[in-house]
Enzyme design. Structure first.
Site, short mmCIF file in Angstrom:
data_model
loop_
_atom_site.label_atom_id
_atom_site.label_comp_id
_atom_site.label_asym_id
_atom_site.label_seq_id
_atom_site.Cartn_x
_atom_site.Cartn_y
_atom_site.Cartn_z
N ILE A 67 0.88 -1.18 0.00
CA ILE A 67 0.00 0.00 0.00
C ILE A 67 0.91 1.22 0.00
O ILE A 67 1.36 1.69 1.03
CB ILE A 67 -0.95 0.01 1.21
CG1 ILE A 67 -1.86 -1.22 1.20
CG2 ILE A 67 -1.81 1.28 1.19
CD1 ILE A 67 -2.85 -1.29 2.34
N HIS A 68 1.21 1.72 -1.20
CA HIS A 68 2.06 2.89 -1.36
C HIS A 68 1.19 4.14 -1.53
O HIS A 68 -0.04 4.06 -1.42
CB HIS A 68 3.05 2.70 -2.51
CG HIS A 68 2.40 2.33 -3.81
ND1 HIS A 68 2.09 3.26 -4.78
CD2 HIS A 68 2.00 1.12 -4.30
CE1 HIS A 68 1.53 2.64 -5.80
NE2 HIS A 68 1.46 1.34 -5.54
N ALA A 69 1.80 5.26 -1.78
CA ALA A 69 1.11 6.55 -1.73
C ALA A 69 -0.12 6.65 -2.63
O ALA A 69 -1.17 7.12 -2.19
CB ALA A 69 2.09 7.68 -2.07
#
Length: 85
Positions: free
Chosen positions: A14-16
């Protein structure tokens, strides 16, 4: 209370970008929404708490909804996770 578990398949976790979309989706619902990894919980309506969980590919998370529109929120969030993460 409604909940489901999901194992992250995105190579970056879960990145930006998906975190921002996830928070934007969560803000559309009145119920309380939380993301849990191991023993740590974060509000799905606050990007810094979501990013602070440091969810990686292969991690299993639990999404919990509690409140008036919890069923609609869980349905939408499950679809989001399947499509984006």
């Amino acid at each position: 209370m409604q909940q489901f578990q999901y194992t992250i398949r995105d190579d970056l976790g879960i990145h930006a970008r998906p975190a921002g979309l996830l928070v934007r989706l969560a803000m559309q619902y009145r119920c309380e929404l939380h993301l849990a990894k191991n023993d740590t919980q974060a509000s799905l309506k606050k990007i810094f708490t979501v990013m602070g969980l440091n969810v990686k590919c292969g991690d299993t998370v639990t999404i919990v909804a509690s409140g008036d529109d919890e069923q609609q929120a869980i349905t939408a969030l499950h679809a989001f996770f399947c499509q984006h993460l």
